[in-house]
Design an enzyme around this catalytic site. Structure first.
Site, PDB file in Angstrom:
ATOM      1  N   CYS A 157       0.871  -1.174   0.000  1.00  0.00           N
ATOM      2  CA  CYS A 157       0.000   0.000   0.000  1.00  0.00           C
ATOM      3  C   CYS A 157       0.912   1.229   0.000  1.00  0.00           C
ATOM      4  CB  CYS A 157      -0.888  -0.030   1.238  1.00  0.00           C
ATOM      5  SG  CYS A 157      -2.075   1.318   1.335  1.00  0.00           S
ATOM      6  N   CYS A 180      40.795   1.633 -17.967  1.00  0.00           N
ATOM      7  CA  CYS A 180      40.319   2.460 -19.077  1.00  0.00           C
ATOM      8  C   CYS A 180      38.853   2.158 -19.365  1.00  0.00           C
ATOM      9  CB  CYS A 180      41.165   2.179 -20.317  1.00  0.00           C
ATOM     10  SG  CYS A 180      40.590   3.056 -21.794  1.00  0.00           S
TER      11      CYS A 180
END
Length: 329
Positions: A157, A180
């Protein structure tokens, strides 16, 4: 056969059993010792405020102060469009529209969350169970079971104000640094469940760094890759395992021939779940005898690299020179 001979045979059999079992009995403490040592190296840090969205007074009342919006007033109570519901505070994907259903309770209802997206905490009075975003701890609402609304017998809910809806499949993000960024990006983009990978800089102190800034070794940034993926198709754990297998996580000064602090190995986690996953994988690798140099760091602002760094190997038509997949799990 004399009883002395039988006794001698029994003693020999027991001796053999002890020799066979003893190494196994010693191995477990060694593994546990390795895991304990690994855990001591890392400290979890909650999601930084710089990565959280600014909230207005009404949003803060619900998301931070754990308030509740009035029933039947939320904008998502009755929505039926296909898409994904994200956390308003940190943009993490929480629920797929496939889990949404009408409960008549006056708030959006879901019978399942995206894996590892939601945490549950019992209320202080013990009467209900609160649900929060697993990434930023923002209050969502409460979860109930046993109501028989759906086969999963669960109802999240949720306050509409805690959510942002987008008409798209779930998009989660993960950031890895493994040398890299060209090679890391190239290999991640070939991984099933990954939408895209972006080369960039993160973890430093300079705002909006350029490639030249990072090359000075003074900005503190690492070359990193932000991976955008579908958490319903590939898990964070699968991505983290892949990361450990496409670079050398034992190298301390860079990656391959690329030496320097911008090329260090690191995982930039966003949630406790991601942190715990990374620690567990490092424990597994170190139990296998690898000395892992990868550091775990709380997520920081990610700055995309210049355009000429993106999709480098696709444009060049070649393969990474220091990144390749090696099975480690």
């Amino acid at each position: 056969m004399s009883r002395y001979l039988v006794l001698l045979i029994i003693i020999l059999i027991l001796a053999v059993i002890i020799v066979i079992i003893r190494p196994k009995a010693q191995a477990q403490p060694l593994i546990e010792e390795t895991m304990a040592t690994t855990q001591q190296r890392f400290t979890f840090q909650p999601l930084d405020q710089s990565l959280r969205n600014t909230l207005n007074a009404q949003e803060s009342q619900v998301i931070i102060n754990k308030g509740t919006e009035r029933a039947f007033t939320g904008i998502y109570t009755d929505t039926e469009e296909e898409g994904t519901y994200y956390c308003r505070w940190c943009n993490s994907p929480l629920y797929s529209s496939q889990s949404k259903f009408h409960s008549g309770c006056g708030w959006p209802s879901f019978d399942d969350e995206i894996p590892n997206a939601v945490l549950r905490y019992p209320d202080a009075d013990g009467s209900r169970t609160e649900i929060v975003c697993a990434t930023c701890q923002g209050h969502l609402g409460h979860v109930f079971t046993g109501e028989r609304f759906t086969e999963k017998n669960t109802r999240h809910c949720v306050n509409s104000i805690s959510l942002v809806f987008r008409q798209e499949t779930p998009v989660a993000e993960a950031v890895f640094a493994g040398g890299c960024f060209w090679g890391v990006e190239h290999l991640f983009e070939q991984k099933k469940g990954v939408y895209s990978a972006v080369s960039g800089y993160t973890g430093g102190t300079l705002a909006d760094p350029t490639y030249q800034d990072v090359l000075t070794h003074t900005s503190g940034h690492l070359e990193a890759v932000k991976v955008y993926y579908n958490p319903l198709e590939v898990s964070y754990e699968e991505l983290a395992k892949f990361f450990f297998e496409i670079h050398d996580p034992t190298q301390t000064d860079g990656q391959g021939p690329d030496i320097g602090n911008q090329y260090l190995s690191a995982i930039f986690y966003r949630s406790r779940s991601e942190f715990d996953t990374a620690v567990r994988l490092i424990e597994i690798l170190e139990a296998k005898g690898l000395k892992i140099a990868t550091t775990l760091r709380g997520a920081a602002i990610f700055y995309p690299a210049e355009e000429y760094h993106q999709d480098y190997y696709v444009r060049k038509g070649s393969q990474p020179y220091c990144h390749a997949w090696v099975k480690r799990f």
